[in-house]
Design an enzyme around this catalytic site. Structure first.
Site, PDB file in Angstrom:
ATOM      1  N   ASN A  42       4.093  -0.233   0.855  1.00 19.66           N
ATOM      2  CA  ASN A  42       3.790   0.595  -0.322  1.00 19.66           C
ATOM      3  C   ASN A  42       4.405   1.995  -0.288  1.00 19.66           C
ATOM      4  O   ASN A  42       4.972   2.451  -1.265  1.00 19.66           O
ATOM      5  CB  ASN A  42       2.279   0.635  -0.583  1.00 19.66           C
ATOM      6  N   GLY A  44       8.694 -10.535   9.990  1.00 18.44           N
ATOM      7  CA  GLY A  44       7.339 -10.770   9.521  1.00 18.44           C
ATOM      8  C   GLY A  44       6.303 -10.629  10.620  1.00 18.44           C
ATOM      9  O   GLY A  44       6.537  -9.985  11.652  1.00 18.44           O
ATOM     10  N   GLY A  71      -1.488  -1.050   7.753  1.00 13.85           N
ATOM     11  CA  GLY A  71      -1.419  -2.240   6.903  1.00 13.85           C
ATOM     12  C   GLY A  71      -2.808  -2.698   6.521  1.00 13.85           C
ATOM     13  O   GLY A  71      -3.777  -1.925   6.562  1.00 13.85           O
ATOM     14  N   SER A  72      -2.911  -3.961   6.168  1.00  9.76           N
ATOM     15  CA  SER A  72      -4.179  -4.491   5.658  1.00  9.76           C
ATOM     16  C   SER A  72      -5.182  -4.700   6.794  1.00  9.76           C
ATOM     17  O   SER A  72      -4.801  -4.866   7.958  1.00  9.76           O
ATOM     18  CB  SER A  72      -3.924  -5.825   4.956  1.00  9.76           C
ATOM     19  N   GLU A  86      -4.521   1.849  11.083  1.00  4.52           N
ATOM     20  CA  GLU A  86      -4.787   2.558   9.821  1.00  4.52           C
ATOM     21  C   GLU A  86      -4.768   1.500   8.729  1.00  4.52           C
ATOM     22  O   GLU A  86      -3.704   0.996   8.380  1.00  4.52           O
ATOM     23  CB  GLU A  86      -3.727   3.637   9.582  1.00  4.52           C
ATOM     24  N   LEU A  87      -5.948   1.159   8.196  1.00  7.31           N
ATOM     25  CA  LEU A  87      -6.076  -0.069   7.409  1.00  7.31           C
ATOM     26  C   LEU A  87      -6.478   0.192   5.956  1.00  7.31           C
ATOM     27  O   LEU A  87      -6.270   1.282   5.443  1.00  7.31           O
ATOM     28  CB  LEU A  87      -7.066  -0.998   8.123  1.00  7.31           C
ATOM     29  N   GLY A  88      -7.076  -0.790   5.341  1.00  6.44           N
ATOM     30  CA  GLY A  88      -7.351  -0.725   3.909  1.00  6.44           C
ATOM     31  C   GLY A  88      -8.496   0.188   3.535  1.00  6.44           C
ATOM     32  O   GLY A  88      -9.173   0.772   4.392  1.00  6.44           O
ATOM     33  N   CYS A 131      -3.596   2.852  -0.080  1.00  2.62           N
ATOM     34  CA  CYS A 131      -4.837   2.615   0.674  1.00  2.62           C
ATOM     35  C   CYS A 131      -5.953   3.539   0.188  1.00  2.62           C
ATOM     36  O   CYS A 131      -7.126   3.209   0.274  1.00  2.62           O
ATOM     37  CB  CYS A 131      -4.602   2.815   2.165  1.00  2.62           C
ATOM     38  N   GLU A 154     -10.636  -4.634  -1.653  1.00  9.29           N
ATOM     39  CA  GLU A 154      -9.530  -3.740  -1.996  1.00  9.29           C
ATOM     40  C   GLU A 154      -8.626  -4.536  -2.932  1.00  9.29           C
ATOM     41  O   GLU A 154      -8.094  -5.581  -2.545  1.00  9.29           O
ATOM     42  CB  GLU A 154      -8.772  -3.369  -0.720  1.00  9.29           C
TER      43      GLU A 154
END
Ligand code: NAD
Length: 457
Positions: free
Chosen positions: A126, A182, A202-203, A224-226, A258, A352
């Site tokens: 993002n 990936g 990321g998620s 560091e997540l959603g 986020c 989210e």
């Protein structure tokens, strides 16, 4: 691919897990000399990289906008922030790196921060440039080598731009590797014994996997997540300003942030008016290809994400939420949407969404606002809008979040602040500002005696 048009933008190589081992080995070999390089010399490389970004600003910003499906100003914002991050990193080699400790008999006694070795950085699609460089730059500045895995949808903005500029600035060979690939490449980084820390953005589901693998390998990990961020609007707020904050926080970059506003908890006496005005605004926001420079929202990143957003909206409506605007799409362009009367049992309240959907929930009291704001596995950001500062501060103190904004919406970040969330938004780490030394180095305690002495046996 360019999300707005489906056009092929660039062809890049794809890393395999085997490439991770090679990159990590080479990074480790380069790291020792880098950590010994004179601080001024190291600092200069970051300043030069910043100058290269400055020179390339317009071209980079335009490409980032195309690769991420964003408006041009978002591309420009990423490059400007990256420059600030690089300049902040340039000061790190010249900063104090430890403490002199109280003396223990006969010993000189100090503690210093030492680099970890090789830091693996995994970043999302993002805000790929910012979210990669916010770890790459301080990790390198603290004396580490870096293996960077950008999201495969944004390999240039999240990877090659950074490598290219550092290379031109004279970063020694082998210190920074970019491996677009990936999940399998990311997992190989978590396992590789020559990578000593993972800085993951990321998620939450992917972060859980990364955390599990790193835990098994006793590897330091920053997650560091959603987020599902509450914007609380009290009954005395200026309604037009509150609506503007709600729209900006919900729709900026199509809600793919986020820190996006995930639920608007509006006092019941103004909730209906707020939702109506928000829907009027949503219907006026033009959506389309950002290249036309005539739109407020561009595309979401891919079809899978668009379909997920749509399914959440449709399910919520089927369960009784009111659809006041949007709820439709063309290609990857999702109309800014307003859902009112969303309840805690609906996916729109819990998950989210990562799309342009404003979720309005009327609340009867401050206590209910706090309870519904905290009723979430996430704990990233929150905002409170009111003219009563004392009430806002009291309320804010009860919110379980890592980022709290009084009289603002929830999307904000700067090079000076430690950025991190609570609960399922992270694992207690932070990135940026004073947190960087903590993240990318570890303590080493050192004692020195004039000469060795004997012990009782
Ligand atoms: P994602 O989790 O799908 O992917 C992020 C990165 O992780 C990508 O590089 C991906 O290839 C990699 N990855 C995926 N599965 C992996 C695995 N099993 N092992 C190792 N790596 C793996 O996330 P996304 O869809 O690209 O980004 C959106 C998410 O990121 C949202 O949840 C958003 O809230 C979050 N985010 C958080 C922050 C923050 O600072 N807290 C910032 C931006 C985005």
């Amino acid at each position: 691919m360019e999300p707005a048009t489906g056009e092929l933008l660039v062809t890049v190589g794809k890393a395999s897990p085997a490439d991770v081992a090679h990159a990590a080995n080479s990074a480790l070999a380069a790291q020792a000399d880098w950590a010994k390089m004179l601080p001024r010399q190291r600092a200069g490389i970051f300043r030069k990289t910043a100058a290269i970004f400055e020179r390339e600003m317009e071209e980079m910003a335009a490409f980032i906008a195309r690769e991420t499906g964003a408006l041009l100003f978002k591309g420009q914002h990423e490059v400007r922030e990256a420059i600030e991050i690089l300049l902040a990193a340039s000061s790190m080699p010249l900063q104090t790196q430890g403490h002199v400790l109280p003396q223990v008999t006969g010993r000189f006694n100090f503690a210093r921060r030492v680099p970890l070795g090789v830091v693996g950085v995994i970043s999302p699609f993002n805000f790929p440039l910012i979210l990669s460089i916010r770890s790459v730059a301080p990790a390198l500045a603290a004396g580490n080598a870096v293996v960077l895995k950008p999201d495969p949808q944004t390999p240039v903005s999240g990877g090659f731009y950074i490598a290219k500029a550092f290379e031109e600035a004279g970063l020694p060979t082998g210190l920074l590797h970019v491996l677009p690939g990936g999940a399998e490449v990311g997992e190989a980084m978590c396992i590789d014994p020559n990578i000593h820390m993972i800085a993951f953005t990321g998620s939450t589901p992917a972060g859980r996997k990364v955390g599990e693998i790193c835990g098994r390998h006793l590897k330091k990990v920053a997650l560091e997540l959603g987020g599902k961020n509450a914007l609380i609007v009290l009954e005395d707020a200026d309604l037009d300003i509150a609506v503007s904050n709600a729209a900006w926080g919900s729709y900026l970059h199509q809600g793919q942030i986020c820190m996006s506003v995930g639920k608007i908890l509006a006092h019941a006496s103004i909730a209906e008016q707020l939702a109506t005005k928000l829907a009027e605004k949503a219907r006026c926001l033009p959506v389309g290809n950002p290249a036309t420079k005539q739109v407020a929202l561009g595309p979401v990143i891919n079809q899978r994400q668009r379909d997920r957003v749509h399914a959440i909206v449709q399910e919520s409506v089927a369960q009784g939420a009111s659809l006041l605007a949007g709820g439709t799409y063309r290609d990857l362009f999702y109309q800014p949407t307003v859902l009112n009367f969303v309840r805690p049992d609906m996916r729109a309240f819990k998950e989210e969404i990562f799309g342009p959907v404003a979720v309005v929930v009327p609340v009867a009291s401050d206590d209910e606002a706090i309870s519904l704001a905290n009723q979430s596995e996430f704990g990233l950001s929150a905002g409170v809008i009111t003219n009563d500062l004392g009430r806002a501060i009291a309320l804010g103190q009860r919110l379980h979040v890592g980022l709290l904004h009084i009289n603002d919406q929830t999307v904000a970040d700067d090079v000076v602040n430690p950025f991190g969330g609570r609960g399922a938004s992270g694992n207690g780490t932070s990135m940026g500002g004073p947190a960087d030394w903590e993240e990318y180095t570890q303590w080493q305690w050192v004692t020195i005696k004039n000469q060795a002495s004997s012990y009782p046996f």
